[in-house]
Design an enzyme around this catalytic site. Structure first.
Site, PDB file in Angstrom:
ATOM      1  N   SER A  36       8.478   4.754  -3.844  1.00 42.33           N
ATOM      2  CA  SER A  36       7.713   3.838  -4.694  1.00 42.33           C
ATOM      3  C   SER A  36       7.532   4.408  -6.095  1.00 42.33           C
ATOM      4  O   SER A  36       6.957   3.759  -6.961  1.00 42.33           O
ATOM      5  CB  SER A  36       6.347   3.527  -4.070  1.00 42.33           C
ATOM      6  OG  SER A  36       5.634   4.717  -3.805  1.00 42.33           O
ATOM      7  N   ALA A  80       2.180  12.403  -2.211  1.00 37.07           N
ATOM      8  CA  ALA A  80       3.208  11.532  -1.612  1.00 37.07           C
ATOM      9  C   ALA A  80       2.603  10.786  -0.429  1.00 37.07           C
ATOM     10  O   ALA A  80       1.916  11.371   0.399  1.00 37.07           O
ATOM     11  CB  ALA A  80       4.396  12.362  -1.149  1.00 37.07           C
ATOM     12  N   TYR A 147      -3.715   2.641   7.025  1.00 40.29           N
ATOM     13  CA  TYR A 147      -3.674   3.486   5.821  1.00 40.29           C
ATOM     14  C   TYR A 147      -4.963   4.304   5.699  1.00 40.29           C
ATOM     15  O   TYR A 147      -4.927   5.530   5.540  1.00 40.29           O
ATOM     16  CB  TYR A 147      -3.478   2.586   4.581  1.00 40.29           C
ATOM     17  CG  TYR A 147      -3.653   3.295   3.262  1.00 40.29           C
ATOM     18  CD1 TYR A 147      -2.617   4.019   2.690  1.00 40.29           C
ATOM     19  CD2 TYR A 147      -4.870   3.228   2.570  1.00 40.29           C
ATOM     20  CE1 TYR A 147      -2.780   4.666   1.466  1.00 40.29           C
ATOM     21  CE2 TYR A 147      -5.043   3.870   1.358  1.00 40.29           C
ATOM     22  CZ  TYR A 147      -4.010   4.590   0.798  1.00 40.29           C
ATOM     23  OH  TYR A 147      -4.179   5.227  -0.401  1.00 40.29           O
ATOM     24  N   LYS A 151      -5.575   8.418   6.092  1.00 44.20           N
ATOM     25  CA  LYS A 151      -6.174   9.268   5.053  1.00 44.20           C
ATOM     26  C   LYS A 151      -7.305  10.103   5.656  1.00 44.20           C
ATOM     27  O   LYS A 151      -7.442  11.292   5.370  1.00 44.20           O
ATOM     28  CB  LYS A 151      -6.703   8.411   3.891  1.00 44.20           C
ATOM     29  CG  LYS A 151      -5.612   7.782   3.029  1.00 44.20           C
ATOM     30  CD  LYS A 151      -4.860   8.833   2.236  1.00 44.20           C
ATOM     31  CE  LYS A 151      -3.836   8.242   1.278  1.00 44.20           C
ATOM     32  NZ  LYS A 151      -2.947   9.242   0.700  1.00 44.20           N
ATOM     33  N   GLY A 276     -12.056 -11.508   3.638  1.00 43.67           N
ATOM     34  CA  GLY A 276     -11.691 -10.098   3.822  1.00 43.67           C
ATOM     35  C   GLY A 276     -11.749  -9.305   2.537  1.00 43.67           C
ATOM     36  O   GLY A 276     -11.766  -8.075   2.575  1.00 43.67           O
TER      37      GLY A 276
END
Ligand SMILES: NC(=O)c1ccc[n+]([C@@H]2O[C@H](COP(=O)([O-])OP(=O)(O)OC[C@H]3O[C@@H](n4cnc5c(N)ncnc54)[C@H](O)[C@@H]3O)[C@@H](O)[C@H]2O)c1
Length: 311
Positions: A36, A80, A147, A151, A276
């Site tokens: 990305s 990254a 995600y 983390k 949401g």
């Protein structure tokens, strides 16, 4: 001056962090698979004899071990990641590989080669959609995506590695980072880079809801500075800290700045709020000040002006 290894160096935050490290006289080795990120983000850095870039996948066994063994850095800044919340929902296995396995490999490479410091790009996503604002580091951790969960798991992996001794880990929970080089084409792209693209194209932006929703927008220059402080300052102990401004900025505030630069662009279109979507997000910045001596300095309007002029 130190030797600093940066993963995700060709990304939005990684390239600014690299530029800042080089400007402060450090030697930098970067790795990026350009998933990305973009090589052109490093146009200036690549002119420096103090910078090198390896194009490789950090989640592949042996890659980090080899690069860290060769460069022998004092610190690793691990940026990254698979950065799209949406993609982490669609492909949780890939999220795990890029956002958890890669972190394990960073910790293992650091331990194997005597690296003394790791700075990790965590996220406010670990807090989920808490409404108890401003959010302190002690707030409940209730991630609502793979995600955010990855983390949080990565913080645990790195802090456990630090607890084993010889390594200091700083986990930075970034809030809404914005600035030049943020890719407006990315699904995860911040609202500001999407607005920037629309205004540049002379098209009105769409606001979901009434525009009163707020975020803790922080300039990428402040985030890069926080990364460099955490990677290079003496006397730090392991821990986590929000990297935020502690100031709420509404979408209407953001639009007002764009509108003043683009008077010919029609006013925003209002659309119903999306279910949401978080209405307000705001971080408590005090811990980063106490533990790192870091406080955000760039006013949002000034950073927006820079972005608009960046072209
Ligand atoms: N931008 C934000 O608002 C924000 C907020 C919270 C956390 N973060 C975190 O900050 C970090 C940097 O994000 P960003 O906004 O600069 O995104 P970005 O996509 O611009 O940067 C990520 C970089 O990592 C590279 N990369 C991804 N997987 C890789 C792999 N397996 N091997 C090598 N390189 C790989 C990408 O090519 C890219 O250059 C990420 O960890 C992200 O989760 C960003």
């Amino acid at each position: 001056m130190g030797k600093i290894f940066v993963t995700g160096a060709a990304g939005f935050i990684g390239s600014h962090t690299t530029d800042r490290l080089l400007a402060e006289g450090h030697e930098v080795s970067g790795v990026d698979n350009l998933r990305s990120g973009h090589r052109h983000n490093l146009t200036e850095a690549l002119k420096s004899p103090s910078f090198r870039l390896a194009e490789a996948d950090v989640a592949e066994a042996g890659v980090l071990d080899c690069l860290v063994a060769e460069f022998q850095p004092e610190a690793i800044i691990h940026l990254a990641a698979l950065v799209s919340v949406q993609e982490s929902i669609q492909d949780p296995a890939l999220n795990r590989r890029l956002n958890v396995t890669a972190t394990e490999l960073v910790a293992a490479a650091a331990r194997a080669h005597g690296v003394r410091r790791i700075v990790f790009a965590s996220s406010a996503a670990i807090y989920g959609d808490t409404t108890d604002l401003p959010i302190s580091e002690e707030a409940p951790k209730r991630p609502i995506s793979p995600y955010g969960e990855a983390k949080l798991a990565s913080e645990g992996i790195l802090l456990a590695a630090a607890a084993a001794g010889g390594l200091t880990v700083r986990c930075h929970r970034y809030f809404n980072v914005f600035g030049p080089r943020q890719d407006p084409a990315s699904q995860y792209s911040g609202v500001i880079s999407i607005f920037d693209r629309r205004y540049r194209d002379g098209k009105p932006v769409t606001i979901f809801g009434d525009g009163q929703q707020t975020r803790d927008f922080i300039s990428v220059h402040d985030v890069a500075r926080a990364n460099v402080i955490a990677a290079t300052s003496g006397g730090l102990v392991s821990g986590v800290a929000n990297i935020c401004t502690g100031r709420a900025t509404s979408l209407l505030d953001v639009v007002a700045v764009f509108a003043s630069h683009y008077p010919a662009v029609p006013p925003p279109t209002l659309a119903p709020a999306r279910s949401g979507d978080i209405v307000h997000s705001l971080g408590r910045p005090e811990r980063a000040r106490a533990e790192l001596g870091f406080a955000a300095e760039v006013p949002v309007a000034e950073a927006l002006g820079e972005l608009i002029r960046a072209g």
